[in-house]
Design a protein around this motif. Sequence first.
Motif, PDB file in Angstrom:
ATOM      1  N   ALA A  39      28.155  24.965  58.316  1.00  0.00           N
ATOM      2  CA  ALA A  39      29.533  25.087  58.023  1.00  0.00           C
ATOM      3  C   ALA A  39      29.990  26.495  57.435  1.00  0.00           C
ATOM      4  CB  ALA A  39      30.222  23.964  57.303  1.00  0.00           C
ATOM      5  N   PRO A  40      31.080  26.856  57.358  1.00  0.00           N
ATOM      6  CA  PRO A  40      31.493  28.122  56.712  1.00  0.00           C
ATOM      7  C   PRO A  40      31.283  28.142  55.119  1.00  0.00           C
ATOM      8  CG  PRO A  40      33.318  27.315  57.780  1.00  0.00           C
ATOM      9  CD  PRO A  40      32.249  26.385  58.219  1.00  0.00           C
ATOM     10  N   GLU A  41      30.942  29.275  54.479  1.00  0.00           N
ATOM     11  CA  GLU A  41      31.203  29.299  53.092  1.00  0.00           C
ATOM     12  C   GLU A  41      32.630  29.120  52.682  1.00  0.00           C
ATOM     13  OE1 GLU A  41      29.707  33.354  52.048  1.00  0.00           O
ATOM     14  OE2 GLU A  41      27.542  32.421  52.087  1.00  0.00           O
ATOM     15  N   ARG A  42      32.634  28.435  51.285  1.00  0.00           N
ATOM     16  CA  ARG A  42      33.937  28.215  50.772  1.00  0.00           C
ATOM     17  C   ARG A  42      33.812  28.906  49.367  1.00  0.00           C
ATOM     18  NH1 ARG A  42      33.525  21.682  50.631  1.00  0.00           N
ATOM     19  NH2 ARG A  42      32.693  21.766  52.770  1.00  0.00           N
ATOM     20  N   GLU A  43      34.961  29.988  49.396  1.00  0.00           N
ATOM     21  CA  GLU A  43      35.159  30.677  48.110  1.00  0.00           C
ATOM     22  C   GLU A  43      36.322  30.669  47.592  1.00  0.00           C
ATOM     23  OE1 GLU A  43      35.046  35.612  47.832  1.00  0.00           O
ATOM     24  OE2 GLU A  43      34.872  34.847  49.704  1.00  0.00           O
ATOM     25  N   LEU A  44      36.519  30.905  46.358  1.00  0.00           N
ATOM     26  CA  LEU A  44      37.764  30.906  45.781  1.00  0.00           C
ATOM     27  C   LEU A  44      37.777  32.165  44.484  1.00  0.00           C
ATOM     28  CD1 LEU A  44      38.063  27.124  44.658  1.00  0.00           C
ATOM     29  CD2 LEU A  44      39.305  28.271  46.112  1.00  0.00           C
ATOM     30  N   SER A  45      39.111  32.503  44.214  1.00  0.00           N
ATOM     31  CA  SER A  45      39.224  33.573  43.205  1.00  0.00           C
ATOM     32  C   SER A  45      40.330  32.853  42.354  1.00  0.00           C
ATOM     33  CB  SER A  45      39.905  34.912  44.121  1.00  0.00           C
ATOM     34  OG  SER A  45      40.174  35.803  43.282  1.00  0.00           O
ATOM     35  N   PHE A  46      39.992  33.295  41.055  1.00  0.00           N
ATOM     36  CA  PHE A  46      40.891  32.816  39.868  1.00  0.00           C
ATOM     37  C   PHE A  46      41.279  33.942  38.903  1.00  0.00           C
ATOM     38  CE2 PHE A  46      37.894  29.030  40.881  1.00  0.00           C
ATOM     39  CZ  PHE A  46      38.725  28.139  41.158  1.00  0.00           C
ATOM     40  N   ARG A  47      42.422  33.730  38.333  1.00  0.00           N
ATOM     41  CA  ARG A  47      42.579  34.430  37.143  1.00  0.00           C
ATOM     42  C   ARG A  47      43.276  33.439  36.028  1.00  0.00           C
ATOM     43  NH1 ARG A  47      46.670  36.880  33.966  1.00  0.00           N
ATOM     44  NH2 ARG A  47      48.246  36.141  35.261  1.00  0.00           N
ATOM     45  N   HIS A  48      42.630  33.151  34.990  1.00  0.00           N
ATOM     46  CA  HIS A  48      43.147  32.449  33.873  1.00  0.00           C
ATOM     47  C   HIS A  48      44.406  33.098  33.091  1.00  0.00           C
ATOM     48  CE1 HIS A  48      43.472  29.482  30.911  1.00  0.00           C
ATOM     49  NE2 HIS A  48      42.389  28.755  31.268  1.00  0.00           N
ATOM     50  N   THR A  49      45.450  32.726  33.179  1.00  0.00           N
ATOM     51  CA  THR A  49      46.794  33.076  32.705  1.00  0.00           C
ATOM     52  C   THR A  49      46.462  33.060  31.084  1.00  0.00           C
ATOM     53  OG1 THR A  49      47.804  31.055  32.289  1.00  0.00           O
ATOM     54  CG2 THR A  49      48.370  32.391  34.342  1.00  0.00           C
ATOM     55  N   HIS A  50      45.792  32.570  30.358  1.00  0.00           N
ATOM     56  CA  HIS A  50      45.803  32.480  28.778  1.00  0.00           C
ATOM     57  C   HIS A  50      44.742  33.372  28.352  1.00  0.00           C
ATOM     58  CE1 HIS A  50      48.673  29.392  28.568  1.00  0.00           C
ATOM     59  NE2 HIS A  50      48.108  28.741  29.453  1.00  0.00           N
ATOM     60  N   THR A  51      43.562  33.588  29.076  1.00  0.00           N
ATOM     61  CA  THR A  51      42.488  34.108  28.756  1.00  0.00           C
ATOM     62  C   THR A  51      42.479  35.629  29.344  1.00  0.00           C
ATOM     63  OG1 THR A  51      40.910  33.366  30.229  1.00  0.00           O
ATOM     64  CG2 THR A  51      40.970  32.181  27.957  1.00  0.00           C
ATOM     65  N   ASP A  52      43.049  35.752  30.635  1.00  0.00           N
ATOM     66  CA  ASP A  52      42.884  36.908  31.531  1.00  0.00           C
ATOM     67  C   ASP A  52      41.459  37.030  32.053  1.00  0.00           C
ATOM     68  OD1 ASP A  52      44.322  38.689  32.846  1.00  0.00           O
ATOM     69  OD2 ASP A  52      43.696  40.461  32.083  1.00  0.00           O
ATOM     70  N   GLU A  53      40.722  35.994  32.152  1.00  0.00           N
ATOM     71  CA  GLU A  53      39.432  36.074  32.771  1.00  0.00           C
ATOM     72  C   GLU A  53      39.506  36.011  34.239  1.00  0.00           C
ATOM     73  OE1 GLU A  53      36.021  33.706  30.369  1.00  0.00           O
ATOM     74  OE2 GLU A  53      38.306  33.020  29.876  1.00  0.00           O
ATOM     75  N   ARG A  54      38.814  36.474  34.987  1.00  0.00           N
ATOM     76  CA  ARG A  54      38.712  36.598  36.548  1.00  0.00           C
ATOM     77  C   ARG A  54      37.263  35.954  36.977  1.00  0.00           C
ATOM     78  NH1 ARG A  54      43.564  39.950  37.919  1.00  0.00           N
ATOM     79  NH2 ARG A  54      44.592  40.554  36.258  1.00  0.00           N
ATOM     80  N   LEU A  55      37.598  35.486  37.985  1.00  0.00           N
ATOM     81  CA  LEU A  55      36.158  34.960  38.897  1.00  0.00           C
ATOM     82  C   LEU A  55      36.639  35.039  40.419  1.00  0.00           C
ATOM     83  CD1 LEU A  55      33.211  33.987  38.620  1.00  0.00           C
ATOM     84  CD2 LEU A  55      34.430  31.623  38.363  1.00  0.00           C
ATOM     85  N   GLU A  56      35.755  35.586  41.065  1.00  0.00           N
ATOM     86  CA  GLU A  56      35.817  35.548  42.315  1.00  0.00           C
ATOM     87  C   GLU A  56      34.318  34.795  42.957  1.00  0.00           C
ATOM     88  OE1 GLU A  56      36.639  37.891  46.570  1.00  0.00           O
ATOM     89  OE2 GLU A  56      37.595  38.493  44.898  1.00  0.00           O
TER      90      GLU A  56
END
Length: 191
Positions: A39-56
């Motif tokens: 099955a295909p990979e599953r990816e997400l991208s985030f930005r936390h509004t309180h810490t401004d941390e990002r993760l893809e």
Amino acid sequence: MRNHTPCHILRRRRLMLKGFVAAPLGLRFATARAAGGKAPERELSFRHTHTDERLEIVYHDGRGYLPPALQRIDRLLRDFRTGEVQAMDPQLFDILHALRITLGGGTFEIISAYRSPATNDMLRKTGGGGVAKRSLHMDGRAIDVRLPGVPTTSLRDAAIGLGLGGVGYYPESDFVHIDTGAVRAWGPRTA
């Protein structure tokens, strides 16, 4: 002659996504493995509004969840007030992934994810309502998000359309609550 009205297409897309999100239950993976593929990979991208941390991040490789990726997501979604980390329900990520595909969005803005019991209690006392005494946030089964470029009403409608858990709409704060609890919805239906 087939009906290709926008409503018909949206219903077909929702049905397809319900099947996609149900994939962790095995049907989709069993079919892909039987065919010799994955099955295909599953990816997400985030930005936390309180810490401004990002993760893809790719959190599922098509065969299963990736524990190091889940740990990185759990760290990002920690209680930002106390620093406490909780293992989040991976099915929550599957719902977000399905919404991202449905809506063509990019990076989810995180307003709230895991909440320690102390934080939840404090918010109940000072937040002016809307915080459940036994919130699924405390179990790592809920997240409050928005998706830039996508109206929160569209995010709400798409989440309700999946029929996979709880969906709360908070227009005054411009976010949608999504959880892996019982299927239910609350908040204004028109906005």
